[in-house]
Motif scaffolding. Structure first.
Motif, PDB file in Angstrom:
ATOM      1  N   ASP A 162       0.846  -1.212   0.000  1.00 40.77           N
ATOM      2  CA  ASP A 162       0.000   0.000   0.000  1.00 40.77           C
ATOM      3  C   ASP A 162       0.878   1.257   0.000  1.00 40.77           C
ATOM      4  N   GLU A 177       1.351   4.142  -2.971  1.00 44.69           N
ATOM      5  CA  GLU A 177       1.176   5.582  -2.741  1.00 44.69           C
ATOM      6  C   GLU A 177       2.431   6.349  -3.173  1.00 44.69           C
ATOM      7  N   ASN A 230       2.304   6.656  -6.832  1.00 46.25           N
ATOM      8  CA  ASN A 230       1.324   7.694  -7.172  1.00 46.25           C
ATOM      9  C   ASN A 230       1.960   9.090  -7.055  1.00 46.25           C
ATOM     10  N   ILE A 231       2.646   9.320  -5.948  1.00 49.88           N
ATOM     11  CA  ILE A 231       3.290  10.625  -5.735  1.00 49.88           C
ATOM     12  C   ILE A 231       4.389  10.850  -6.760  1.00 49.88           C
ATOM     13  N   PRO A 275      -2.489   3.675  -9.178  1.00 50.77           N
ATOM     14  CA  PRO A 275      -1.304   2.804  -9.099  1.00 50.77           C
ATOM     15  C   PRO A 275      -1.672   1.351  -8.855  1.00 50.77           C
ATOM     16  N   SER A 288      -5.049   5.320  -0.054  1.00 46.05           N
ATOM     17  CA  SER A 288      -3.836   4.883   0.629  1.00 46.05           C
ATOM     18  C   SER A 288      -4.041   4.936   2.142  1.00 46.05           C
ATOM     19  N   LEU A 289      -3.913   3.749   2.771  1.00 47.23           N
ATOM     20  CA  LEU A 289      -4.031   3.675   4.229  1.00 47.23           C
ATOM     21  C   LEU A 289      -2.980   4.578   4.888  1.00 47.23           C
ATOM     22  N   ASN A 320      -7.109  10.714  -7.318  1.00 50.08           N
ATOM     23  CA  ASN A 320      -6.790   9.505  -8.083  1.00 50.08           C
ATOM     24  C   ASN A 320      -7.077   8.253  -7.253  1.00 50.08           C
ATOM     25  N   THR A 372      -2.129  14.438  -6.387  1.00 45.18           N
ATOM     26  CA  THR A 372      -1.028  14.674  -7.319  1.00 45.18           C
ATOM     27  C   THR A 372      -1.479  15.535  -8.507  1.00 45.18           C
ATOM     28  N   LYS A 385       0.429  16.657  -3.475  1.00 45.94           N
ATOM     29  CA  LYS A 385       1.254  15.610  -2.845  1.00 45.94           C
ATOM     30  C   LYS A 385       2.617  15.637  -3.509  1.00 45.94           C
ATOM     31  N   PRO A 386       3.728  15.468  -2.781  1.00 40.88           N
ATOM     32  CA  PRO A 386       3.795  15.262  -1.334  1.00 40.88           C
ATOM     33  C   PRO A 386       3.557  16.573  -0.583  1.00 40.88           C
TER      34      PRO A 386
END
Lengths: 145, 137
Positions: free
Chosen positions: A82, A86, A89-90, A111, B21-22, B68, B97, B118-119
């Motif tokens: 996970d 992420e 993705n970033i 992603p 995203s957790l 996203n 993003t 992000k970030p």
């Protein structure tokens, strides 16, 4: 077509790792064993993908730092993947900014935990995250290269 | 408690974090707690559809929204939220993003209050929350 260098990939990865997980990284020339992949595809004026790969120890470091959790409580195949997705993705967003996404209509996909086919045009950045292996790869599509 | 909603009414501090995203949800949640938001007032959703379900059960005053995501994207969530008038008094901040100026302008035209790339720095989220809710501590 804008070209992205390994240095630019490293700078983007360092920024993402520092801001999201408070992790430090350094570039390396060494070929690294990083078998777990997450990649994100983008389309628009040009297409391609960004892949982030790491090993299980790096996944645990990444996820435990991101979650603020004990490393023993983090499973690389769950929280680790996970976190890697992420990060992909970033990194995808960072690559698109380098390609001019502020003014050009790029689209980033969701992603996925998978490894795309090898590409001869790949730009590769190898880094050590707190001493652990991570590889970031930019794969522009053939038509865009 | 401080703060007014998008309609100018006094509001509570209920928040909904929407991100697939957790890890990202945990970072944002921790930042909100450090900003003085009671953990009991923070809910999470992992895509736009589960966020809509959460809003139907109990609308949040502030939604921190990724774009996203699988199942239902952040843009689809905002569009549906505005269409159904579920979140007429909800502030929405996009954390994603997405960097395209036209798309960010489109989101603002749908009622998104602001956006954060992000970030992000946790302090940036705290600043948004303080601006909307007022100082907590």
């Amino acid at each position: 077509m804008t070209h992205i260098t390994p240095d630019q990939l490293f700078t983007a990865a360092l920024d993402a790792l520092e801001r999201t997980a408070f992790l430090c990284a350094e570039p390396t020339e060494t070929v690294l064993d990083a078998p777990v992949h997450a990649h994100v595809r983008y389309d628009g004026p040009s297409g391609g993908s960004v892949t982030v790969a790491a090993d299980d120890a790096c996944l645990v470091e990444l996820a435990s730092s991101l979650l603020g959790a004990d490393p023993d409580s983090v499973a690389p195949e769950r929280e680790g993947v996970d976190a890697l997705k992420e990060l992909a993705n970033i990194m995808g967003g960072s690559v698109l900014r380098l390609l001019g996404s502020e003014t050009q209509p790029f689209r980033l996909s969701v992603p996925v935990a998978a490894c795309p086919a090898p590409c001869p045009r790949s730009v590769i950045c190898r880094l050590l995250v707190e001493g652990l292996p991570m590889v970031v790869t930019w794969r522009p599509d053939a038509a865009a290269a | 408690m401080g703060g007014v909603d998008a309609g100018g009414n006094t509001m509570d501090r209920s928040l909904l974090i929407v991100d697939d995203s957790l890890g990202c949800r945990k970072v944002i949640r921790k930042t909100l707690r450090l900003a003085g938001i009671d953990d009991a007032h923070i809910r999470e959703a992992d895509n736009g559809q589960t966020a809509l379900d959460a809003m139907r059960g109990c609308p949040a005053s502030l939604v921190l929204l990724d774009i996203n995501m699988p199942v239902m994207s952040g843009v689809e969530f905002v569009t549906e939220l505005r269409r159904t008038d579920l979140g007429a008094h909800t502030h929405i901040i996009v954390i994603s993003t997405e960097s395209n100026r036209d798309r960010l302008a489109e989101l603002r035209s749908l009622g998104v209050s602001d956006s954060l790339p992000k970030p992000f720095e946790p302090e940036q989220i705290r600043a948004f929350v303080v601006r909307i809710f007022g100082e907590a501590a």
